[in-house]
Scaffold this motif. Structure first.
Motif, PDB file in Angstrom:
ATOM      1  N   ASN A 896       0.805  -1.217   0.000  1.00  0.00           N
ATOM      2  CA  ASN A 896       0.000   0.000   0.000  1.00  0.00           C
ATOM      3  C   ASN A 896       0.840   1.270   0.000  1.00  0.00           C
ATOM      4  OD1 ASN A 896      -2.526  -1.387   0.079  1.00  0.00           O
ATOM      5  ND2 ASN A 896      -2.154  -1.810   2.254  1.00  0.00           N
ATOM      6  N   HIS A 897       2.143   1.151  -0.187  1.00  0.00           N
ATOM      7  CA  HIS A 897       3.046   2.304  -0.295  1.00  0.00           C
ATOM      8  C   HIS A 897       3.065   3.115   1.002  1.00  0.00           C
ATOM      9  CE1 HIS A 897       2.319   0.947  -4.310  1.00  0.00           C
ATOM     10  NE2 HIS A 897       1.145   1.522  -4.379  1.00  0.00           N
ATOM     11  N   THR A 898       3.042   2.425   2.120  1.00  0.00           N
ATOM     12  CA  THR A 898       3.084   3.085   3.423  1.00  0.00           C
ATOM     13  C   THR A 898       4.316   2.628   4.189  1.00  0.00           C
ATOM     14  OG1 THR A 898       1.861   1.357   4.614  1.00  0.00           O
ATOM     15  CG2 THR A 898       0.565   3.066   3.485  1.00  0.00           C
ATOM     16  N   ALA A 899       4.570   3.324   5.294  1.00  0.00           N
ATOM     17  CA  ALA A 899       5.705   2.966   6.143  1.00  0.00           C
ATOM     18  C   ALA A 899       5.559   1.556   6.696  1.00  0.00           C
ATOM     19  CB  ALA A 899       5.832   3.977   7.279  1.00  0.00           C
ATOM     20  N   ALA A 900       4.326   1.150   6.983  1.00  0.00           N
ATOM     21  CA  ALA A 900       4.113  -0.175   7.560  1.00  0.00           C
ATOM     22  C   ALA A 900       4.420  -1.286   6.572  1.00  0.00           C
ATOM     23  CB  ALA A 900       2.668  -0.294   8.050  1.00  0.00           C
ATOM     24  N   ASP A 901       4.275  -1.019   5.280  1.00  0.00           N
ATOM     25  CA  ASP A 901       4.545  -2.034   4.257  1.00  0.00           C
ATOM     26  C   ASP A 901       5.989  -2.029   3.792  1.00  0.00           C
ATOM     27  OD1 ASP A 901       1.828  -3.044   3.928  1.00  0.00           O
ATOM     28  OD2 ASP A 901       1.383  -1.072   3.144  1.00  0.00           O
ATOM     29  N   ALA A 902       6.683  -0.936   3.999  1.00  0.00           N
ATOM     30  CA  ALA A 902       8.039  -0.794   3.474  1.00  0.00           C
ATOM     31  C   ALA A 902       9.007  -1.750   4.174  1.00  0.00           C
ATOM     32  CB  ALA A 902       8.519   0.648   3.648  1.00  0.00           C
ATOM     33  N   ARG A 903      10.051  -2.109   3.468  1.00  0.00           N
ATOM     34  CA  ARG A 903      11.162  -2.867   4.031  1.00  0.00           C
ATOM     35  C   ARG A 903      12.384  -1.953   3.977  1.00  0.00           C
ATOM     36  NH1 ARG A 903       7.110  -5.205   4.692  1.00  0.00           N
ATOM     37  NH2 ARG A 903       6.664  -7.434   4.382  1.00  0.00           N
ATOM     38  N   VAL A 904      13.137  -1.895   5.078  1.00  0.00           N
ATOM     39  CA  VAL A 904      14.145  -0.841   5.203  1.00  0.00           C
ATOM     40  C   VAL A 904      15.457  -1.380   5.761  1.00  0.00           C
ATOM     41  CG1 VAL A 904      12.277   0.802   5.682  1.00  0.00           C
ATOM     42  CG2 VAL A 904      13.589  -0.154   7.589  1.00  0.00           C
ATOM     43  N   TYR A 905      16.496  -0.552   5.575  1.00  0.00           N
ATOM     44  CA  TYR A 905      17.733  -0.631   6.348  1.00  0.00           C
ATOM     45  C   TYR A 905      17.816   0.607   7.224  1.00  0.00           C
ATOM     46  CZ  TYR A 905      19.805  -4.308   3.375  1.00  0.00           C
ATOM     47  OH  TYR A 905      20.078  -5.465   2.709  1.00  0.00           O
ATOM     48  N   PHE A 906      18.122   0.411   8.493  1.00  0.00           N
ATOM     49  CA  PHE A 906      18.427   1.540   9.360  1.00  0.00           C
ATOM     50  C   PHE A 906      19.878   1.958   9.151  1.00  0.00           C
ATOM     51  CE2 PHE A 906      14.502   1.412  11.443  1.00  0.00           C
ATOM     52  CZ  PHE A 906      14.439   2.406  12.411  1.00  0.00           C
ATOM     53  N   GLY A 907      20.130   3.247   9.322  1.00  0.00           N
ATOM     54  CA  GLY A 907      21.498   3.721   9.308  1.00  0.00           C
ATOM     55  C   GLY A 907      22.244   3.240  10.535  1.00  0.00           C
ATOM     56  N   LEU A 908      23.561   3.198  10.445  1.00  0.00           N
ATOM     57  CA  LEU A 908      24.378   2.693  11.541  1.00  0.00           C
ATOM     58  C   LEU A 908      24.390   3.668  12.708  1.00  0.00           C
ATOM     59  CD1 LEU A 908      27.378   1.209   9.534  1.00  0.00           C
ATOM     60  CD2 LEU A 908      25.338   0.031  10.381  1.00  0.00           C
ATOM     61  N   GLU A 909      24.491   3.109  13.904  1.00  0.00           N
ATOM     62  CA  GLU A 909      24.506   3.926  15.114  1.00  0.00           C
ATOM     63  C   GLU A 909      25.831   4.657  15.244  1.00  0.00           C
ATOM     64  OE1 GLU A 909      26.001   0.364  18.107  1.00  0.00           O
ATOM     65  OE2 GLU A 909      23.855   0.742  17.877  1.00  0.00           O
ATOM     66  N   ARG A 910      25.932   5.465  16.319  1.00  0.00           N
ATOM     67  CA  ARG A 910      27.179   6.211  16.556  1.00  0.00           C
ATOM     68  C   ARG A 910      28.354   5.233  16.664  1.00  0.00           C
ATOM     69  NH1 ARG A 910      25.970   9.636  20.810  1.00  0.00           N
ATOM     70  NH2 ARG A 910      26.112   7.832  22.199  1.00  0.00           N
ATOM     71  N   ARG A 911      29.460   5.602  16.046  1.00  0.00           N
ATOM     72  CA  ARG A 911      30.642   4.749  16.051  1.00  0.00           C
ATOM     73  C   ARG A 911      31.877   5.607  15.894  1.00  0.00           C
ATOM     74  NH1 ARG A 911      27.823   5.368  11.730  1.00  0.00           N
ATOM     75  NH2 ARG A 911      28.719   5.335   9.643  1.00  0.00           N
ATOM     76  N   PHE A 912      33.017   5.061  16.233  1.00  0.00           N
ATOM     77  CA  PHE A 912      34.258   5.845  16.178  1.00  0.00           C
ATOM     78  C   PHE A 912      35.332   5.072  15.439  1.00  0.00           C
ATOM     79  CE2 PHE A 912      35.418   3.042  19.607  1.00  0.00           C
ATOM     80  CZ  PHE A 912      36.799   2.941  19.514  1.00  0.00           C
ATOM     81  N   ASN A 913      36.313   5.817  14.989  1.00  0.00           N
ATOM     82  CA  ASN A 913      37.510   5.260  14.380  1.00  0.00           C
ATOM     83  C   ASN A 913      38.656   6.178  14.772  1.00  0.00           C
ATOM     84  OD1 ASN A 913      39.503   5.593  11.886  1.00  0.00           O
ATOM     85  ND2 ASN A 913      38.738   3.507  11.817  1.00  0.00           N
ATOM     86  N   ALA A 914      39.755   5.615  15.230  1.00  0.00           N
ATOM     87  CA  ALA A 914      40.899   6.429  15.656  1.00  0.00           C
ATOM     88  C   ALA A 914      42.178   5.687  15.325  1.00  0.00           C
ATOM     89  CB  ALA A 914      40.818   6.733  17.152  1.00  0.00           C
ATOM     90  N   GLY A 915      43.266   6.432  15.240  1.00  0.00           N
ATOM     91  CA  GLY A 915      44.509   5.761  14.915  1.00  0.00           C
ATOM     92  C   GLY A 915      45.723   6.657  15.010  1.00  0.00           C
ATOM     93  N   LEU A 916      46.836   6.060  14.624  1.00  0.00           N
ATOM     94  CA  LEU A 916      48.136   6.723  14.672  1.00  0.00           C
ATOM     95  C   LEU A 916      48.844   6.485  13.355  1.00  0.00           C
ATOM     96  CD1 LEU A 916      50.550   8.069  16.246  1.00  0.00           C
ATOM     97  CD2 LEU A 916      51.185   5.748  16.949  1.00  0.00           C
ATOM     98  N   ASN A 917      49.341   7.571  12.761  1.00  0.00           N
ATOM     99  CA  ASN A 917      50.177   7.515  11.566  1.00  0.00           C
ATOM    100  C   ASN A 917      51.626   7.724  11.960  1.00  0.00           C
ATOM    101  OD1 ASN A 917      48.915   7.016   9.042  1.00  0.00           O
ATOM    102  ND2 ASN A 917      47.852   8.974   9.191  1.00  0.00           N
ATOM    103  N   ILE A 918      52.489   6.872  11.473  1.00  0.00           N
ATOM    104  CA  ILE A 918      53.928   7.026  11.692  1.00  0.00           C
ATOM    105  C   ILE A 918      54.596   7.075  10.330  1.00  0.00           C
ATOM    106  CG2 ILE A 918      55.997   6.051  12.737  1.00  0.00           C
ATOM    107  CD1 ILE A 918      54.193   4.542  14.671  1.00  0.00           C
ATOM    108  N   GLU A 919      55.381   8.108  10.101  1.00  0.00           N
ATOM    109  CA  GLU A 919      56.030   8.275   8.798  1.00  0.00           C
ATOM    110  C   GLU A 919      57.516   8.508   9.003  1.00  0.00           C
ATOM    111  OE1 GLU A 919      55.687  11.175   4.865  1.00  0.00           O
ATOM    112  OE2 GLU A 919      54.072  11.097   6.343  1.00  0.00           O
ATOM    113  N   LEU A 920      58.306   7.716   8.299  1.00  0.00           N
ATOM    114  CA  LEU A 920      59.766   7.839   8.377  1.00  0.00           C
ATOM    115  C   LEU A 920      60.300   8.495   7.114  1.00  0.00           C
ATOM    116  CD1 LEU A 920      60.632   4.248   9.691  1.00  0.00           C
ATOM    117  CD2 LEU A 920      60.228   6.310  11.016  1.00  0.00           C
TER     118      LEU A 920
END
Length: 920
Positions: A896-920
């Motif tokens: 019926n083209h409504t939210a109840a009939d739709a099939r979805v993917y939710f966006g990803l929750e809060r998340r982090f990424n961190a790191g260290l770069n070392i350059e010689l």
């Protein structure tokens, strides 16, 4: 504690340092006067340096008073050095580099890179610095969501499962080039980003050409072109190491080694990546490697050879099935249902349903009691112990049990390019790129149903659908383990459900040869050929018998027995062949402030199919549409015609426009159907495009605005209809669509402390017509069935038609940046299948997703001194979805083209990424 205290003191000390002046300037090509993007500028003897942006501009800030030797290097150009003295005032420079090798110029020609204030197309350059600062080890399309006309999502959230839309066209209709070589699948046009895991670590620049673009090739650039350039072999020696951690137990290590340009003219760069993690969505684990190599060798001043190799052997868990909204988050679903004024019965039903959370993934299940010998697996041509499955599956989600995956992707697709550039004269440059891509791997899924025998389900069989929201592998295993079917064996158990592999192996060979010839001072000709040969092998095998001894499959009409063991082929077994012959030519005239470009290309695409499961005598039966086991070649001719002009009205302001036409040959899947027949009335799709735009640039700001109009006629959709035990395949044709919109971007850096970047896209994409289609059942070719599709006026779904982003970057002290990016997306209509719109009274628009906004945070700090010898250290981090917003990224329209009939993917929750770069 001592280590952390030392770091803290270093950070506080570095922040307190004061600097007196800046060195800034512009780097240009000495011959063409064009800005050079990505040139490296360093102050020798210090850790201070910079790279040029899309205008060739660079700035080294907070340089103490004194004299320095400034060095500029850029692949393909003579190294430049200059003494610079600072005494409290800023120093401005304009530097011109002299070409000494062919690489830089040749790559730009082969890759069809657009140039600022010259090429009359809408494009955006995303340079290495921005990629490194904002990507955060996500799939590479996700760094482009702040680019006009782009909508990219992680879909189910599996590593490498991202997808991208450009101007409302999915990536089947967006050409993706890596170093000028096309990588879209030769049969269906899709791009599988998991094949390019690690690409973001070695990408030097991404040029997003929207619309028909600047490419000379006869490729399907309906929405646009992603032109990705990897790092060349570095001219300076060095070692770079990067360690990253992130949400979902994410770990990643990257190491890059550079020999620098040696005395014999050889330069080598190699990079290696190891990436693991459990994933954010349940069981979207990743277990991946990646590698990259670049070798450059200067034979003489007129001959240059390069060798590139890139690949990513990987496997990862997938979330491939969209779900009702309330399964992910009941409260969120009820809020939407109430806003949409849905019936109270629908709201009450949702309130009583399951609520599994945003990370819910139905594509796995637990198993608790089993014999590992009963769960042996077959993939990549060999049998494997069940204990060899990835250790990164998250077993902590269940107690005393083991995870079994329904959906897992495993693939390795190395691509190797051999480039030879020959400067034939001062007027002519010939570039040849020979490449090979060898793909091996596939994806898994389920085949069968517990307890099914000849279409009737055993009432004692377990419910396989759900086990607390997951698959009931334990029930399937227990049933298979004790299922004697005396029709086939008195001693062995028949598996009624198994895990299967869908295997895709391919060998792809190609040659691109491009001649760039300057006819005179104002006119240049670029012409060449594009040759490709491709063979794809497609079949399914039994991967895991789930406790049984054999599985029954009757699809092979040439088989001796339907009893299938581990590794045996089931369902289908066919090869697809593609051969491509193309040519192109472009005339570019540059007269003072006016540049005119005219491009034409053609290609002949041939397809052939071999089906090893079809009856070899079937095509001889009267009235049969079945092809011989090996079909004849089916050839289609397509091409492009484009013309455009750019006028530099003033040193700051330019105007441009282009018009073009594409005759797009059908893809392989729109030529042969799955029953080894030819579709009827196969013809090319037609695309007409118009684009007008303007740019404005100063030393501190640049702005662009463009309008586009694209008309796509005669779209083809392979479809099927099932009646009883037979399936009829047909080609839905003749649907037209209009994509139009306005795109704006603006960048402003008023001073060294801060910069701003904003983007807005306002679009309207709509289907234009209703169509009538016919099909005939396979067993009764004369019984034509006609039905109508009602799509006129419906919005095109699958991407946000309006988007806006605003980013601010702060540079409070030398080496420190803090970036906050706000993005919002709206007018996103759910994707839908036009062949389902058969009711003339149903003119409702597909369901429109709720608008959503996200905030991402990126930061990095490079120590302004070398605490350990000449080692350069950089700390960096990312927080995606900073405020943990609940939102829907993808949706399929149903019922019926409504939210109840739709099939979805939710966006990803809060998340982090961190790191260290070392350059010689």
């Amino acid at each position: 504690m001592r280590y952390f205290a030392t770091i803290a003191l270093l950070l506080m000390f570095s922040v307190s340092l004061a600097f007196s002046a800046s060195i800034k300037g512009v780097i240009k090509d000495a011959e063409t006067k064009s800005p050079l993007i990505g040139a490296n500028i360093v102050l020798l003897g210090t850790s201070m340096g910079s790279t040029t942006d899309e205008d060739g501009f660079f700035m080294i800030q907070d340089v103490p008073e004194g004299s320095y030797k400034l060095e500029v290097s850029y692949l393909g150009y003579q190294q430049y050095e200059q003494m610079v003295t600072l005494s409290g005032n800023d120093v401005s420079l304009e530097i011109e580099l002299t070409p000494v090798s062919l690489v830089g110029e040749a790559i730009n020609i082969v890759a069809s890179r657009a140039k600022i204030r010259e090429t009359p197309v809408a494009f955006t350059n995303v340079e290495k610095e921005e990629i490194q600062r904002n990507l955060g080890s996500r799939d590479i399309p996700l760094v482009l969501n702040t680019t006009p006309g782009i909508y990219a999502t992680a879909q189910g959230g599996g590593a490498g499962d991202a997808r991208i839309n450009v101007r409302g066209f999915n990536q089947r209709n967006v050409a993706v080039l890596i170093n000028g070589v096309p990588v879209n699948d030769m049969e269906n046009g899709w791009v599988y980003w998991s094949n390019w895991d690690g690409l973001g670590d070695v990408t030097s620049s991404i040029q997003v050409q929207r619309g028909l673009g600047a490419s000379n090739l006869a490729i399907a650039s309906v929405g646009g072109t992603l032109n990705i350039l990897t790092d060349p072999a570095a001219l300076k020696s060095g070692i770079k190491y990067k360690q990253e951690i992130g949400s979902g137990n994410f770990l990643k290590e990257t190491i890059a080694l550079n020999t620098g340009l040696m005395d014999n003219g050889l330069a080598v760069t190699a990079a290696f990546v190891r990436k693991t993690g459990n994933g954010i969505a349940d069981q979207t684990w990743t277990d991946a490697w990646a590698y990259f190599g670049a070798i450059s060798y200067t034979l003489s001043k007129n001959h240059q050879i390069e060798l590139y190799a890139i690949g990513a052997p990987q496997k990862h868990g997938q979330r491939l099935y969209t779900q009702n909204i309330e399964k992910f988050d009941t409260d969120y679903a009820l809020k939407i249902y109430e806003q949409d004024n849905l019936p109270q019965s629908v709201i009450d039903g949702a309130a009583d349903g399951p609520n599994y959370g945003r990370n819910f993934n139905p594509n796995w299940g637990p198993i608790f009691n089993y014999d590992p010998n009963d769960l042996k697996e077959y993939y990549n041509g060999g049998e494997h112990s069940f204990t060899e499955r990835s250790i990164y599956m998250d077993g902590d989600k269940i107690s005393d049990g083991t995870v079994l995956m329904e959906r897992e992707n495993y693939y390795h697709k190395p691509q190797i390019n051999l480039n030879w550039h020959w400067k034939m004269s001062d007027k002519a440059l010939l570039s040849n790129v020979a490449y090979v891509s060898i793909g091996r791997g596939g994806g898994t899924g389920l085949k069968g149903w517990p307890g099914t025998i000849s279409g009737s389900r055993d009432p004692n069989a377990p419910d396989y659908n759900q086990f607390a929201g997951q698959l009931n592998f334990q029930g399937a295993y227990d049933f298979n383990k004790q299922n004697i079917d005396t029709d086939w064996s008195d001693t062995e158990n028949r598996s009624t459900v198994v895990v299967r592999n869908s295997v895709n192996r391919h060998n792809w060979y190609g040659l691109l040869s491009t001649l760039d010839y300057r006819l005179n001072e104002t006119v240049k000709l670029t012409t060449g050929i594009d040759l490709r040969s491709y063979k794809g092998e497609h079949y399914r095998t039994v991967r895991n018998l789930l406790g049984g001894d054999y599985y029954l499959d009757f699809d092979n009409e040439n088989q001796d027995t339907p009893m299938k063991r581990l590794g045996d082929r089931i369902d289908y077994n066919n090869d697809g062949y593609t051969r491509w012959y193309g040519g192109f030519a472009q005339i570019e005239g540059r007269m003072s402030d006016l540049t005119v470009v005219a491009t034409g290309s053609f290609s002949t695409t041939g397809y052939k199919r071999t089906d090893y499961f079809v009856d070899p005598e079937a095509h001889l039966q009267p009235g049969s549409k079945i092809l011989p086991t090996e079909s004849a070649w089916q050839n289609f001719t397509g091409g492009t015609a484009k013309i455009g002009a750019n006028l530099n009205v003033s040193p700051e302001w330019n105007l441009y426009g282009n018009v073009g036409f594409i005759s797009k040959a059908p893809i392989f899947d729109a030529v042969f159907d799955f029953s080894h027949q030819l579709y009827e009335q196969i013809f090319n799709e037609k695309v007409y495009a118009l684009e007008l735009g303007s740019g404005y640039r100063t030393s501190h700001a640049n702005a662009n605005i463009n309008f586009y109009y694209t008309r796509w006629n005669d779209r083809s959709w392979p479809r099927s209809v099932s009646t009883g035990n037979s399936t009829t395949y047909f080609l839905l044709q003749g649907i037209d669509a209009r994509h139009a919109g306005v795109e704006i971007d603006y960048n402003y850096k008023p001073n060294r402390w801060i910069s701003f970047r904003t983007m807005a896209t306002i679009s309207e994409w709509v289907w234009l017509n209703d169509v009538e289609t016919t099909f005939a059942p396979e067993d009764d070719p004369t019984n034509l069935t006609t039905f109508n599709i009602y799509t006129a006026g419906l919005k095109v779904g699958d991407a946000a038609q309006k988007s806006f982003s605003f980013a601010t970057t702060l540079y409070p002290v030398k080496g420190l940046y803090i970036n906050g990016t706000f993005s919002t997306f709206g007018d996103h209509f759910a994707d839908f299948d036009p062949s389902f719109r058969t009711d003339p009274n149903d003119r409702r628009q597909p369901w429109r997703l709720p608008n959503y906004s996200l905030v991402d945070l990126h930061f990095g700090y490079t120590l302004p001194f070398n605490p350990i010898g000449n080692v350069k250290l950089e700390l960096f981090g990312h927080v995606f979805n900073l405020f943990d917003t609940k939102y829907i990224t993808d949706a399929d329209d149903r019922g019926n083209h409504t939210a109840a009939d739709a099939r979805v993917y939710f966006g990803l929750e809060r998340r982090f990424n961190a790191g260290l770069n070392i350059e010689l």
